[in-house]
Design a protein around this motif. Structure first.
Motif, PDB file in Angstrom:
ATOM      1  N   GLY A  72       0.822  -1.214   0.000  1.00 28.81           N
ATOM      2  CA  GLY A  72       0.000   0.000   0.000  1.00 28.81           C
ATOM      3  C   GLY A  72       0.853   1.258   0.000  1.00 28.81           C
ATOM      4  N   PRO A  73       0.279   2.376   0.457  1.00 28.21           N
ATOM      5  CA  PRO A  73       0.996   3.670   0.455  1.00 28.21           C
ATOM      6  C   PRO A  73       2.321   3.644   1.231  1.00 28.21           C
ATOM      7  CG  PRO A  73      -1.331   3.977   0.968  1.00 28.21           C
ATOM      8  CD  PRO A  73      -1.103   2.503   0.912  1.00 28.21           C
ATOM      9  N   ALA A  74       2.324   3.006   2.412  1.00 26.51           N
ATOM     10  CA  ALA A  74       3.570   2.934   3.194  1.00 26.51           C
ATOM     11  C   ALA A  74       4.622   2.119   2.436  1.00 26.51           C
ATOM     12  CB  ALA A  74       3.310   2.324   4.567  1.00 26.51           C
ATOM     13  N   GLY A  75       4.148   1.083   1.746  1.00 26.65           N
ATOM     14  CA  GLY A  75       5.050   0.240   0.953  1.00 26.65           C
ATOM     15  C   GLY A  75       5.678   0.991  -0.208  1.00 26.65           C
ATOM     16  N   ARG A  76       4.893   1.866  -0.828  1.00 25.43           N
ATOM     17  CA  ARG A  76       5.447   2.656  -1.945  1.00 25.43           C
ATOM     18  C   ARG A  76       6.535   3.589  -1.452  1.00 25.43           C
ATOM     19  NH1 ARG A  76       0.347   2.667  -3.815  1.00 25.43           N
ATOM     20  NH2 ARG A  76      -0.106   4.741  -3.023  1.00 25.43           N
ATOM     21  N   LEU A  77       6.302   4.201  -0.290  1.00 27.07           N
ATOM     22  CA  LEU A  77       7.330   5.078   0.285  1.00 27.07           C
ATOM     23  C   LEU A  77       8.569   4.257   0.657  1.00 27.07           C
ATOM     24  CD1 LEU A  77       7.087   8.171   2.370  1.00 27.07           C
ATOM     25  CD2 LEU A  77       8.479   6.333   3.333  1.00 27.07           C
ATOM     26  N   ALA A 109       4.785   6.739   9.504  1.00 24.64           N
ATOM     27  CA  ALA A 109       5.086   7.934  10.302  1.00 24.64           C
ATOM     28  C   ALA A 109       5.714   9.015   9.418  1.00 24.64           C
ATOM     29  CB  ALA A 109       6.023   7.577  11.454  1.00 24.64           C
ATOM     30  N   VAL A 110       6.469   8.594   8.420  1.00 25.72           N
ATOM     31  CA  VAL A 110       7.035   9.558   7.467  1.00 25.72           C
ATOM     32  C   VAL A 110       5.903  10.220   6.679  1.00 25.72           C
ATOM     33  CG1 VAL A 110       8.560   9.855   5.467  1.00 25.72           C
ATOM     34  CG2 VAL A 110       9.200   8.245   7.293  1.00 25.72           C
ATOM     35  N   LEU A 111       4.928   9.407   6.252  1.00 22.71           N
ATOM     36  CA  LEU A 111       3.782   9.936   5.498  1.00 22.71           C
ATOM     37  C   LEU A 111       2.964  10.934   6.321  1.00 22.71           C
ATOM     38  CD1 LEU A 111       2.462   6.688   3.723  1.00 22.71           C
ATOM     39  CD2 LEU A 111       3.574   8.635   2.622  1.00 22.71           C
ATOM     40  N   ARG A 112       2.931  10.736   7.636  1.00 22.14           N
ATOM     41  CA  ARG A 112       2.135  11.610   8.519  1.00 22.14           C
ATOM     42  C   ARG A 112       2.915  12.786   9.080  1.00 22.14           C
ATOM     43  NH1 ARG A 112       0.591   6.643  11.064  1.00 22.14           N
ATOM     44  NH2 ARG A 112       2.142   7.153  12.618  1.00 22.14           N
ATOM     45  N   ALA A 113       4.240  12.791   8.880  1.00 21.16           N
ATOM     46  CA  ALA A 113       5.082  13.817   9.519  1.00 21.16           C
ATOM     47  C   ALA A 113       4.725  15.216   9.028  1.00 21.16           C
ATOM     48  CB  ALA A 113       6.549  13.521   9.239  1.00 21.16           C
ATOM     49  N   PRO A 114       4.755  16.216   9.928  1.00 20.65           N
ATOM     50  CA  PRO A 114       4.467  17.599   9.528  1.00 20.65           C
ATOM     51  C   PRO A 114       5.453  18.073   8.445  1.00 20.65           C
ATOM     52  CG  PRO A 114       4.673  17.414  11.936  1.00 20.65           C
ATOM     53  CD  PRO A 114       5.012  16.078  11.377  1.00 20.65           C
ATOM     54  N   ARG A 133       7.366  16.367   5.887  1.00 21.60           N
ATOM     55  CA  ARG A 133       7.525  15.061   5.287  1.00 21.60           C
ATOM     56  C   ARG A 133       8.894  14.869   4.620  1.00 21.60           C
ATOM     57  NH1 ARG A 133       3.592  11.971   0.970  1.00 21.60           N
ATOM     58  NH2 ARG A 133       1.842  12.650   2.245  1.00 21.60           N
ATOM     59  N   ASP A 134       9.393  15.937   3.979  1.00 21.93           N
ATOM     60  CA  ASP A 134      10.690  15.828   3.293  1.00 21.93           C
ATOM     61  C   ASP A 134      11.818  15.549   4.279  1.00 21.93           C
ATOM     62  OD1 ASP A 134       9.447  16.277   0.939  1.00 21.93           O
ATOM     63  OD2 ASP A 134      10.013  18.400   0.793  1.00 21.93           O
ATOM     64  N   GLU A 135      11.777  16.270   5.389  1.00 23.27           N
ATOM     65  CA  GLU A 135      12.804  16.094   6.408  1.00 23.27           C
ATOM     66  C   GLU A 135      12.724  14.683   7.014  1.00 23.27           C
ATOM     67  OE1 GLU A 135      13.829  19.321   9.528  1.00 23.27           O
ATOM     68  OE2 GLU A 135      12.657  17.839  10.632  1.00 23.27           O
ATOM     69  N   ALA A 136      11.503  14.240   7.306  1.00 26.60           N
ATOM     70  CA  ALA A 136      11.312  12.900   7.878  1.00 26.60           C
ATOM     71  C   ALA A 136      11.776  11.827   6.895  1.00 26.60           C
ATOM     72  CB  ALA A 136       9.842  12.690   8.241  1.00 26.60           C
ATOM     73  N   TYR A 137      11.503  12.061   5.621  1.00 27.20           N
ATOM     74  CA  TYR A 137      11.913  11.104   4.592  1.00 27.20           C
ATOM     75  C   TYR A 137      13.437  11.021   4.496  1.00 27.20           C
ATOM     76  CZ  TYR A 137      12.522   8.901   0.049  1.00 27.20           C
ATOM     77  OH  TYR A 137      12.936   8.068  -0.963  1.00 27.20           O
ATOM     78  N   GLU A 138      14.099  12.176   4.506  1.00 20.59           N
ATOM     79  CA  GLU A 138      15.567  12.192   4.427  1.00 20.59           C
ATOM     80  C   GLU A 138      16.190  11.474   5.624  1.00 20.59           C
ATOM     81  OE1 GLU A 138      17.413  12.723   1.907  1.00 20.59           O
ATOM     82  OE2 GLU A 138      15.621  13.317   0.792  1.00 20.59           O
ATOM     83  N   ALA A 139      15.627  11.675   6.803  1.00 20.41           N
ATOM     84  CA  ALA A 139      16.153  11.017   8.006  1.00 20.41           C
ATOM     85  C   ALA A 139      15.962   9.495   7.921  1.00 20.41           C
ATOM     86  CB  ALA A 139      15.461  11.571   9.250  1.00 20.41           C
ATOM     87  N   PHE A 140      14.846   9.094   7.354  1.00 29.24           N
ATOM     88  CA  PHE A 140      14.555   7.667   7.151  1.00 29.24           C
ATOM     89  C   PHE A 140      15.571   7.047   6.193  1.00 29.24           C
ATOM     90  CE2 PHE A 140      11.513   4.475   5.042  1.00 29.24           C
ATOM     91  CZ  PHE A 140      11.677   3.516   6.027  1.00 29.24           C
TER      92      PHE A 140
END
Ligand code: URA
Ligand code: SF4
Length: 207
Positions: free
Chosen positions: A67-72, A181-186, A188-195
């Motif tokens: 699903g969406p989390a899997g795509r991310l 949690a990355v998808l929900r982060a205020p 999102r770009d920053e959370a994605y980079e940290a991930f």
């Protein structure tokens, strides 16, 4: 229902485990889910990813992280230089826990309880016993607590390389956030980079 233990065949490979998991009644979650969503990937994977539980899409399709989390997750793995086909992807809990939306037909995700996580843990331990990976990446607090114990705090340890506790077959544990949690982060770009940064550490030392 007192846990999955009695449903887990001894000395089974991944196909045998997967087959047996479809008949698991180790906790009540099988009752409202479509089917067990077992882990997928090669039995010689050097990296195992552990999520929380299947979501709505995963429950309908029978595969983890579609699903969406899997795509991310797919995008982040690729960016971190990790081949999704080479990793084994599974969940701490193998059935989708949900409640009906107040109106309409939507199924709302519910976090599994500690009891349910403990009930399902024998499946995860059995998967890890077969694979014996170099790194177990735990995605989010539910997976982290299943693997590291209930008092583990993800925020203190994300991106670290930890010694596996007794009974966990794997050389190291790397905790990071859940892709949802990355998808929900205020931010999102920053959370994605940290991930991605956490996943890069896995790729650098895990192969
Ligand atoms: N979230 C999870 O934790 N696991 C899945 O398989 C899908 C979404
Ligand atoms: Fe068994 Fe896990 Fe499903 Fe509960 S959630 S019925 S323990 S497979």
């Amino acid at each position: 229902a007192v846990g999955a233990e009695e449903f887990v065949p001894s000395r089974a490979g991944l196909p045998g485990l997967r087959k047996a998991a479809h008949d698991c009644r180790g906790c009540p979650l099988y009752q409202d889910a479509t089917d067990t969503v077992f882990g997928e990937g090669p039995s010689d994977a050097s990296v195992v990813l552990v999520g929380e539980q299947p979501g709505d899409r995963e429950d309908r399709e029978g595969h983890p992280f579609v699903g969406p989390a899997g795509r991310l997750l797919d995008r982040a793995l690729e960016e971190a230089g990790i081949d999704r086909e080479a990793v084994y992807i599974t969940n701490a809990v193998k059935h989708f826990k949900w409640k009906p939306a107040p109106r309409g037909k939507r199924r709302i995700h519910q976090t599994p309880s500690r009891t349910e996580v403990v009930a399902c843990r024998p499946w995860l331990l059995a998967e890890l016993d077969v694979i014996e990976p170099e790194v177990v990446v735990v995605l989010g607090a539910t997976a982290a607590k299943s693997v590291m114990g209930p008092s583990f705090t993800l925020t203190k340890h994300r991106g670290e390389r930890l010694e596996p506790p007794e009974g966990i077959a794997g050389q190291a544990i790397v905790p990071t956030v859940h892709p949802s949690a990355v998808l929900r982060a205020p931010d999102r770009d920053e959370a994605y980079e940290a991930f991605v940064t956490d996943l890069r550490a896995v790729a650098a030392k895990g192969h």
